[in-house]
Design a protein around this motif. Structure first.
Motif, short mmCIF file in Angstrom:
data_model
loop_
_atom_site.label_atom_id
_atom_site.label_comp_id
_atom_site.label_asym_id
_atom_site.label_seq_id
_atom_site.Cartn_x
_atom_site.Cartn_y
_atom_site.Cartn_z
N SER A 128 0.82 -1.20 0.00
CA SER A 128 0.00 0.00 0.00
C SER A 128 0.85 1.25 0.00
O SER A 128 0.42 2.31 -0.46
N ASP A 129 2.11 1.15 0.49
CA ASP A 129 3.00 2.31 0.45
C ASP A 129 3.40 2.66 -0.97
O ASP A 129 3.70 3.81 -1.29
N LEU A 130 3.38 1.67 -1.87
CA LEU A 130 3.69 1.90 -3.28
C LEU A 130 2.43 1.92 -4.14
O LEU A 130 2.51 2.10 -5.36
N GLY A 131 1.27 1.72 -3.51
CA GLY A 131 0.02 1.88 -4.22
C GLY A 131 -0.42 0.70 -5.07
O GLY A 131 -1.14 0.88 -6.05
N PHE A 132 0.00 -0.53 -4.73
CA PHE A 132 -0.45 -1.67 -5.52
C PHE A 132 -0.54 -2.92 -4.65
O PHE A 132 0.02 -2.99 -3.56
N ARG A 133 -1.24 -3.90 -5.17
CA ARG A 133 -1.24 -5.24 -4.58
C ARG A 133 -1.11 -6.26 -5.72
O ARG A 133 -1.59 -6.03 -6.83
N LEU A 134 -0.47 -7.37 -5.41
CA LEU A 134 -0.15 -8.39 -6.41
C LEU A 134 -0.52 -9.76 -5.89
O LEU A 134 -0.38 -10.05 -4.70
N VAL A 135 -0.97 -10.61 -6.79
CA VAL A 135 -1.14 -12.03 -6.48
C VAL A 135 -0.63 -12.84 -7.66
O VAL A 135 -0.85 -12.48 -8.82
N GLY A 136 0.11 -13.89 -7.35
CA GLY A 136 0.64 -14.78 -8.38
C GLY A 136 0.35 -16.22 -8.02
O GLY A 136 0.17 -16.57 -6.85
N GLU A 137 0.30 -17.07 -9.04
CA GLU A 137 0.04 -18.50 -8.82
C GLU A 137 0.80 -19.31 -9.86
O GLU A 137 0.88 -18.91 -11.03
N GLN A 138 1.37 -20.44 -9.43
CA GLN A 138 1.99 -21.36 -10.38
C GLN A 138 0.88 -22.22 -10.96
O GLN A 138 0.31 -23.08 -10.30
N VAL A 139 0.55 -21.95 -12.23
CA VAL A 139 -0.63 -22.56 -12.84
C VAL A 139 -0.32 -23.81 -13.65
O VAL A 139 -1.22 -24.55 -14.03
N ALA A 147 1.53 -17.24 -13.35
CA ALA A 147 0.59 -16.18 -13.73
C ALA A 147 0.48 -15.17 -12.60
O ALA A 147 0.60 -15.54 -11.42
N PHE A 148 0.24 -13.90 -12.93
CA PHE A 148 0.16 -12.88 -11.89
C PHE A 148 -0.76 -11.75 -12.31
O PHE A 148 -1.02 -11.52 -13.49
N LEU A 149 -1.25 -11.05 -11.30
CA LEU A 149 -2.09 -9.86 -11.52
C LEU A 149 -1.66 -8.79 -10.53
O LEU A 149 -1.41 -9.08 -9.35
N VAL A 150 -1.58 -7.54 -10.99
CA VAL A 150 -1.26 -6.40 -10.14
C VAL A 150 -2.36 -5.37 -10.30
O VAL A 150 -2.78 -5.06 -11.42
N GLU A 151 -2.83 -4.83 -9.17
CA GLU A 151 -3.91 -3.86 -9.18
C GLU A 151 -3.48 -2.58 -8.46
O GLU A 151 -2.83 -2.63 -7.43
N SER A 152 -3.89 -1.45 -9.05
CA SER A 152 -3.63 -0.13 -8.49
C SER A 152 -4.74 0.79 -8.96
O SER A 152 -5.46 0.48 -9.91
N PHE A 155 -3.42 1.67 -12.53
CA PHE A 155 -3.14 0.69 -13.57
C PHE A 155 -3.51 -0.72 -13.12
O PHE A 155 -3.75 -0.98 -11.93
N LYS A 156 -3.55 -1.61 -14.09
CA LYS A 156 -3.62 -3.05 -13.84
C LYS A 156 -2.59 -3.73 -14.74
O LYS A 156 -2.37 -3.30 -15.88
N ILE A 157 -1.96 -4.74 -14.20
CA ILE A 157 -0.99 -5.52 -14.98
C ILE A 157 -1.31 -7.00 -14.79
O ILE A 157 -1.55 -7.44 -13.67
N HIS A 158 -1.34 -7.73 -15.87
CA HIS A 158 -1.42 -9.18 -15.73
C HIS A 158 -0.51 -9.82 -16.76
O HIS A 158 -0.16 -9.21 -17.79
N GLY A 159 -0.11 -11.02 -16.47
CA GLY A 159 0.77 -11.71 -17.39
C GLY A 159 1.06 -13.12 -16.92
O GLY A 159 0.65 -13.54 -15.84
N SER A 160 1.77 -13.85 -17.75
CA SER A 160 2.25 -15.19 -17.40
C SER A 160 3.64 -15.36 -17.99
O SER A 160 3.90 -14.93 -19.11
N ILE A 161 4.51 -15.95 -17.20
CA ILE A 161 5.91 -16.11 -17.59
C ILE A 161 6.25 -17.60 -17.62
O ILE A 161 5.97 -18.33 -16.67
#
Length: 442
Positions: A128-139, A147-152, A155-161
């Motif tokens: 919250s100090d940087l203004g975002f939260r993230l969740v990732g999962e090994q799918v 896979a991961f998602l970032v919310e602020s 912005f929103k960021i999602h992706g899979s590596i």
């Protein structure tokens, strides 16, 4: 060291907590000396093979899971806030590009391999100090996909590596397959890109050093604008080590902004005419004069002729009218003794009482092998790593026997609405904190 809690004013980021912590600046104990172990005895049988399929001794790991390592992309989210506030589309694109460059800056000098995530492993990061939260999962386990998602609020960021690692005799090549999708909510703009390749040199003999190379193309699907960034290879004398240069183009392929700098120190934005004119009419096409500005990552001064230490310098050409839009954060004191972690990375595995009871039982912070390695208990970490890997193999055999298919809890396989390509998408159920469907993996 961080243990105390501080209250500060909350950002309107939609996060669960307004609490702030003074995050730790070092790990519980310094890392062991890798010189005591023979890398060649392991890697000589792996030439040309996919390393993610090879069981590596724990001494070659750093005490983070790959899902935690992905979250380091978010250290410089302030760049996306600046992009969100920028009214000029060229300037906005430049900040997005700077964020994409900054996302790999923590890789400098990080020679430890992150732990392979277990199938179903998760990681939550609420900053919250940087203004975002993230969740990732090994799918997925074969192939390994995170896979991961970032919310602020910005912005929103999602992706899979899907990282692929190969050993070529003297170097390890890392190909970070996967797409990153960024949504700037204020402007209704969606940007996509893939990270460039990474190479770890001198893994057997000599001083290990890292370079990123290749072309990164960032596309805005709404406007048709794009930026093309060239991560240059070092060359024989390290002339272009870490160097990045490129342009922002509008939908008519007209250059609108020039960008140059490096992925380990800083990035500059300026008008195209100023940059092209300078490069054409001066002798600056040769190696730039590196000013001795330390980023705090190393205190060594006796290896100035080694190309691996040019991270200590900026590629600043001092072109009139340029603007520095990103500079790396100094690394903490004695970073080299703690796996060359950044300050951001130091906090990723920190387990404080207030979050321990909220985390999913599959969270990376709860992995015993990573925790033991962080505490310097190498033999115990190796034993736990072997135990949970065997547990994972047994669970896979049981699913095969019962003809059950693995289903991720928090992400689903579908179609990216912006690219039309297959992608892993967030289900939206993580923050309900119902862990009843989480598997027993540790």
């Amino acid at each position: 060291m961080a243990t105390g809690k501080e209250k500060t004013d909350s950002r309107e980021d939609g996060n669960d907590s307004d609490d702030r912590y003074i995050y730790r600046s070092r790990l519980p104990v310094p890392m062991f000396d890798r010189n005591d172990f023979s890398i060649w005895s392991i890697l000589k049988q792996c030439i040309g093979k996919e390393l993610s399929k090879i069981t590596m001794p724990v001494v070659f790991n750093e005490p983070l899971s790959f899902i935690q390592r992905i979250s380091e992309y978010m250290e410089y989210t302030s760049l996306l806030e600046k992009a969100s506030m920028a009214s000029d589309p060229a300037e906005r694109f430049a900040y997005v590009s700077a964020f994409a460059v900054s996302a790999i800056s923590s890789n400098w000098d990080r020679i430890g391999k992150p732990f392979n995530p277990l199938l179903g492993e998760t990681f939550e990061l609420n900053r919250s100090d940087l203004g975002f939260r993230l969740v990732g999962e090994q799918v997925s386990h074969h192939p390994p996909v995170s896979a991961f998602l970032v919310e602020s609020k910005h912005f929103k960021i999602h992706g899979s590596i899907h990282p692929k690692l190969k050993f070529w005799g003297k170097s390890v090549e890392i190909n970070p397959k996967g797409m990153i999708t960024l949504e700037l909510t204020r402007h209704g703009e969606v940007y996509t890109w893939s990270n460039v390749n990474c190479c770890v040199h001198n893994v057997i003999v000599g001083k290990i050093w890292i370079e990123h190379y290749g072309v990164m193309e960032i596309l805005c699907h709404k406007t048709g604008w794009k930026s093309v960034l060239n991560f240059k290879q070092s060359g024989w004398f390290g002339k272009d080590l870490h160097k990045v240069e490129g342009y922002v183009y509008d939908k008519n392929k007209v250059k609108r902004k020039a960008l140059y700098g490096s992925w380990v120190y800083d990035l500059f934005m300026l008008d195209v005419a100023d940059y092209d004119g300078f490069m054409k009419n001066s002798a600056s096409t040769q190696s730039p004069s590196h000013s001795a500005k330390s980023n705090g990552a190393s205190g060594s001064s006796d290896v100035n002729d080694d190309i691996s230490v040019k991270h200590l310098s900026t590629y600043d050409l001092h072109i009139p009218g340029q603007e520095c839009i990103w500079t790396i954060h100094p690394r903490p004191e004695k970073s080299l003794q703690y796996f060359s972690f950044t300050l951001f990375a130091m906090a990723l595995n920190e387990l404080t009482p207030d979050i321990a009871g909220q985390l999913a039982p599959t969270d990376s912070r709860l992995r015993p092998d990573i925790r033991l390695l962080e505490e310097g208990q190498i033999d115990a970490a190796a034993a736990e790593k072997n135990r949970i890997e065997e547990k994972q193999r047994f669970a896979r055999k049981e699913r095969k026997r019962r003809k059950d298919e693995w289903t991720p809890v928090f992400f689903k396989f579908g179609t990216n609405p912006h690219t039309g390509k297959e992608d892993w998408l967030f289900k939206g159920n993580y923050w309900d904190r119902d862990w009843s469907k989480c598997p027993d993996i540790f």
